[in-house]
Design a protein around this motif. Structure first.
Motif, PDB file in Angstrom:
ATOM      1  N   VAL A 166      -4.734   6.461  -1.165  1.00 20.04           N
ATOM      2  CA  VAL A 166      -3.877   5.383  -1.132  1.00 20.04           C
ATOM      3  C   VAL A 166      -4.026   4.697  -2.446  1.00 20.04           C
ATOM      4  N   LEU A 167      -3.006   3.876  -2.779  1.00 19.52           N
ATOM      5  CA  LEU A 167      -2.881   2.857  -4.042  1.00 19.52           C
ATOM      6  C   LEU A 167      -2.146   1.950  -3.519  1.00 19.52           C
ATOM      7  N   ARG A 168      -2.516   0.696  -4.362  1.00 15.81           N
ATOM      8  CA  ARG A 168      -1.833  -0.594  -3.838  1.00 15.81           C
ATOM      9  C   ARG A 168      -1.379  -1.475  -5.063  1.00 15.81           C
TER      10      ARG A 168
ATOM     11  N   ASN B  34     -10.841   7.080  -2.942  1.00 12.83           N
ATOM     12  CA  ASN B  34     -10.158   8.320  -2.527  1.00 12.83           C
ATOM     13  C   ASN B  34     -10.714   9.550  -2.359  1.00 12.83           C
ATOM     14  N   PRO B  35     -10.414  10.492  -1.468  1.00  6.70           N
ATOM     15  CA  PRO B  35      -9.300  10.184  -0.513  1.00  6.70           C
ATOM     16  C   PRO B  35     -10.062   9.583   0.710  1.00  6.70           C
ATOM     17  N   ILE B  36      -8.975   9.012   1.730  1.00  5.68           N
ATOM     18  CA  ILE B  36      -9.569   8.140   2.600  1.00  5.68           C
ATOM     19  C   ILE B  36      -9.312   9.074   3.931  1.00  5.68           C
TER      20      ILE B  36
ATOM     21  N   TYR C  51       0.918  -1.259   0.003  1.00  2.87           N
ATOM     22  CA  TYR C  51      -0.101  -0.054   0.004  1.00  2.87           C
ATOM     23  C   TYR C  51       0.760   1.225  -0.041  1.00  2.87           C
ATOM     24  N   LEU C  52       0.603   2.079  -0.983  1.00  2.62           N
ATOM     25  CA  LEU C  52       1.271   3.202  -0.946  1.00  2.62           C
ATOM     26  C   LEU C  52       0.403   4.607  -0.481  1.00  2.62           C
ATOM     27  N   VAL C  53       0.705   5.048   0.673  1.00  5.77           N
ATOM     28  CA  VAL C  53      -0.248   6.278   1.153  1.00  5.77           C
ATOM     29  C   VAL C  53       0.484   7.593   1.230  1.00  5.77           C
ATOM     30  N   CYS C  54      -0.268   8.483   0.509  1.00  2.83           N
ATOM     31  CA  CYS C  54       0.562   9.897   0.322  1.00  2.83           C
ATOM     32  C   CYS C  54      -0.641  11.105   0.753  1.00  2.83           C
TER      33      CYS C  54
END
Length: 554
Positions: free
Chosen positions: A257-259, A273-275, A241-244
Motif C-alpha cells: 500500500v501507498l498513499r 509493507n507488505p500488508i 490509498y493505492l493498493v497493489c
C-alpha cells in the motif's frame, strides 16, 4: 442449491441435430471432505476460503446494502462469474459478465489465457467490469444495470496496454482508469512493471487526457521488485490509498500500500509493507495456505473494512489442485494505514465474521465440506457448470428426456483448443469424490464418462465404449500432452454404468459399477499431481464433470 444459468445454456437446452445418439446422464454428484474443513464453526464465525476451488483474482464492490464479487475465468465459458452477498461471507452466483458467445471467442487459446483479473465498480445505478482478454483483444469494459445481466458487449480500450485494469470514482465526480503495464523506457529487468493511471470519460466509455506512472517497479525500486499489478485506489479521511499486488502470483505473492493527499500522487509507500503475505512462513508448516495477494478492499455496512484476496491450499509442499481461491480477512487501520494480516501470521481458516454476518446462512456449496448433487431436472443447467471455451453448436440438452442430461458427443478431445462436449465444475477440496450415472452408449464409436481436467495437456478420462458384444471401461491420462491408456476392463453388456473419481491430495482413484453390481476399482492411487498448478502450469485449478465424444481412433 440450484440456479439457472445464462441465456447461452438456455439456448443449449434446445435439442440440436446430430448424427450420433446422445449420451444420457442421470445425475452428477460431488462430495468434499477435507480434514481442515471439519474445524468447528462458532456462531458468528466464517470459514476461509469463502469461495473454495478455482476462484482467482477476486474483486469486490458494495452497492447499497449488497456486495458483488467477480473472479477470473480465463478460457472457461460462461466467463467472469458475478457473485452477490449481504455480508461478505455467504456468496451466491447471480450471473456472468461474459454470458453470450458473441461477446468473446476463446478458440485457439490455452486454458490459462482469455479473461484475466476483472474488477467491478458501481456508480449511479450502473455496474462496470473492466478486464483484459489476453491474446484475445486486450483491455475492455462491459456494463450492466443489473449484476445478474444482461451485460453489454465489450467496449475495447484500444489505447491501454498491459493487464489488470480497474476504475476509481472520485468524490468530485471524476473517474480514473488504472492498470499494470511496462514502465516508461525499457524495462530494467524481467518482471519490471509500472502502475499507470489516466482519467476516464464514462459517457464516451474511453480514457482521456495524459497517462501517468504512479509506481515504477514497486514500493522499493532498489530491490528490483517484480510484477507490481492489480491496482486499486480508495479514498479515506483525506487520503488516497493505492493498493497493489507485488511479487508474482506464486509463493512470493504479497500486497502493498501507498498513499497520497492527491489522486495523481506522489504516492509514498507504507514503511511496514507488505500488508499481506505468507512468504515469510515456514514452508513445512501443517496445512499451509500460500500465494496470498491480489487484494481488493471494501467498506462494510457498519464502517468496518474488509479485504477479499486470493490464496491457495497446498499439499506436499508445492502442489495445489484446487487452484487459487477467494479469501476474506478484516482490515485494521492504524496511524492512517491499513493492514490485512500481521507479518508472520498464518491465514486463519476460521475466524469471527462481520458484525452484520447472517448467522442463519450456510457457506455451502461455496466452501466447507458438503455434498452437491445435480439431478438434471431443472429447465437450465446449474451455474456451477462451465465449458472449455465458447461453444459453436448446442450439444448439452436438458429437454430430450426429462430428468436427464443429454450430451451429443463431438469429435473434440480434451486436448483440443476448441470446445469439447465436456461440462466442468470446480474441484473445491483436496479430498473429494465425484460420481455420475449414465446410460451406456448404444452406438459403437461413442465414448462417455467422467473427466478430471486441468488444461488441454493434463487430464484424466474415465469412460466406457463398446467393444464387440460387450463393453470396455477405460482410463486415459494425458501428462505434458502425452496421452496414454492406463487401464481397461471388459464387462458384459449393461444398460447403466456408474463411474467415480476419488482423490486424497495427489492420490486419484477411479472406479465403476455396472448395473448396480457393486463398485470395482479400475486404478487406485494414481499420481494426480499432474492436475496441480506447479506441474501443469498456468493459473487455473482442476475441474471434474461428464464428458462424451466420438472415438478418436475410429
Amino acid at each position: 442449491m440450484l440456479s439457472l444459468l445464462c441465456p447461452l445454456l438456455l439456448a443449449l437446452s434446445a435439442a440440436p441435430l446430430h448424427a450420433r445418439e446422445p449420451v444420457l446422464f442421470d445425475w452428477f454428484q460431488y462430495s468434499g471432505h477435507d480434514a481442515t474443513f471439519e474445524q468447528p464453526l462458532p456462531a458468528g464465525s466464517y470459514r476461509n476460503p469463502v469461495l473454495a476451488g478455482f476462484h482467482p483474482d477476486p474483486a469486490v464492490v458494495r452497492a447499497g446494502d449488497r456486495f458483488y464479487l467477480v473472479n477470473s475465468s480465463f478460457a472457461y465459458f460462461p466467463g467472469i462469474p458475478v457473485f452477490e452477498s449481504r455480508d461478505l461471507v455467504h456468496w451466491q452466483q447471480v450471473g456472468n459478465a461474459i454470458e453470450r458467445p458473441s461477446q468473446l471467442d476463446f478458440d485457439g487459446l490455452g486454458m490459462s489465457r482469455g479473461v484475466f483479473a476483472p474488477t467491478i465498480s458501481y456508480r449511479d445505478g450502473t455496474f462496470y467490469v473492466v478486464n483484459t482478454a489476453v491474446d484475445n483483444g486486450g483491455n475492455f469494459l462491459v456494463t450492466a444495470k443489473n449484476p445478474a445481466g444482461p451485460w453489454s458487449d465489450p467496449v475495447w480500450l484500444k489505447d491501454i496496454d498491459g493487464i489488470d485494469p480497474s476504475l476509481f470514482f472520485d468524490r468530485d465526480g471524476k473517474a480514473y482508469l488504472l492498470n499494470n503495464g511496462e514502465p516508461e523506457g525499457k524495462p530494467r529487468y524481467d518482471g519490471h512493471r509500472a502502475i499507470w493511471m489516466q482519467q476516464f470519460d464514462l459517457a464516451q466509455r474511453k480514457p482521456v487526457g495524459p497517462r501517468k506512472v504512479l509506481i515504477d517497479g514497486g514500493v522499493d525500486p532498489s530491490k528490483n521488485p517484480i510484477w507490481i499489478e492489480g491496482p486499486h485506489v480508495y479514498q479515506r479521511e483525506g487520503w488516497y490509498y493505492l493498493v497493489c499486488a507485488e511479487g508474482g502470483t506464486g509463493p512470493d505473492h504479497s500486497q502493498v500500500v501507498l498513499r497520497s493527499r492527491w489522486v495523481w500522487g506522489p504516492y509514498a509507500p507504507y514503511e511496514h509493507n507488505p500488508i499481506l503475505t505468507q512468504r515469510d512462513l515456514d514452508p513445512g508448516r501443517a496445512n499451509p495456505i500460500t500465494n496470498a495477494g491480489h487484494a481488493d478492499l471494501v467498506e462494510g455496512l457498519d464502517g468496518s473494512w474488509w479485504a477479499i484476496f486470493l490464496a491457495s491450499r497446498n499439499y506436499g509442499g508445492v502442489h495445489y489442485n484446487t487452484g487459487r481461491e477467494t479469501y476474506l480477512l478484516p482490515v485494521t487501520w492504524k496511524d492512517g494505514w491499513p493492514t490485512i494480516l500481521e507479518h508472520g501470521r498464518a491465514i486463519p481458516q476460521v475466524l469471527a465474521g462481520p458484525a452484520f454476518i447472517d448467522r442463519k446462512a450456510t457457506q455451502a456449496p461455496m466452501t466447507g465440506n458438503f455434498t452437491w448433487r445435480d439431478e438434471f431436472d431443472k429447465p437450465a443447467l446449474d451455474r456451477a457448470w462451465m465449458q472449455l471455451r465458447v461453444p459453436k453448436q448446442p450439444w448439452a440438452d436438458l429437454t430430450a428426456q426429462r430428468g436427464k442430461l443429454a450430451i451429443h458427443p463431438l469429435a473434440e478431445g480434451l486436448d483440443t483448443l476448441r470446445n469439447p462436449s465436456f461440462l466442468a465444475r470446480r474441484q473445491q477440496h483436496l479430498a473429494f469424490e465425484a460420481s455420475t450415472s449414465l446410460t451406456v452408449p448404444t452406438e459403437a464409436g461413442t465414448e462417455a464418462g467422467i473427466a478430471a481436467f486441468q488444461n488441454e495437456r493434463y487430464w484424466y478420462f474415465l469412460g466406457v465404449r463398446r467393444r464387440g458384444a460387450g463393453l470396455q471401461v477405460f482410463l486415459q491420462r494425458s501428462s505434458a500432452g502425452e496421452a496414454s491408456t492406463l487401464a481397461t476392463a471388459s464387462i458384459a453388456d449393461a444398460k447403466t454404468l456408474k463411474l467415480k473419481i476419488t482423490a486424497d491430495a495427489g492420490a486419484y482413484s477411479f472406479g465403476f459399477d455396472a448395473d448396480g453390481k457393486g463398485w470395482q476399482w479400475l486404478r487406485r492411487d494414481d499420481d494426480g499431481t499432474i492436475l496441480s498448478t506447479d506441474v501443469a502450469g498456468g493459473f487455473v485449478g482442476a475441474v471434474v464433470g461428464p464428458y462424451a465424444r466420438t472415438e478418436t481412433d475410429q
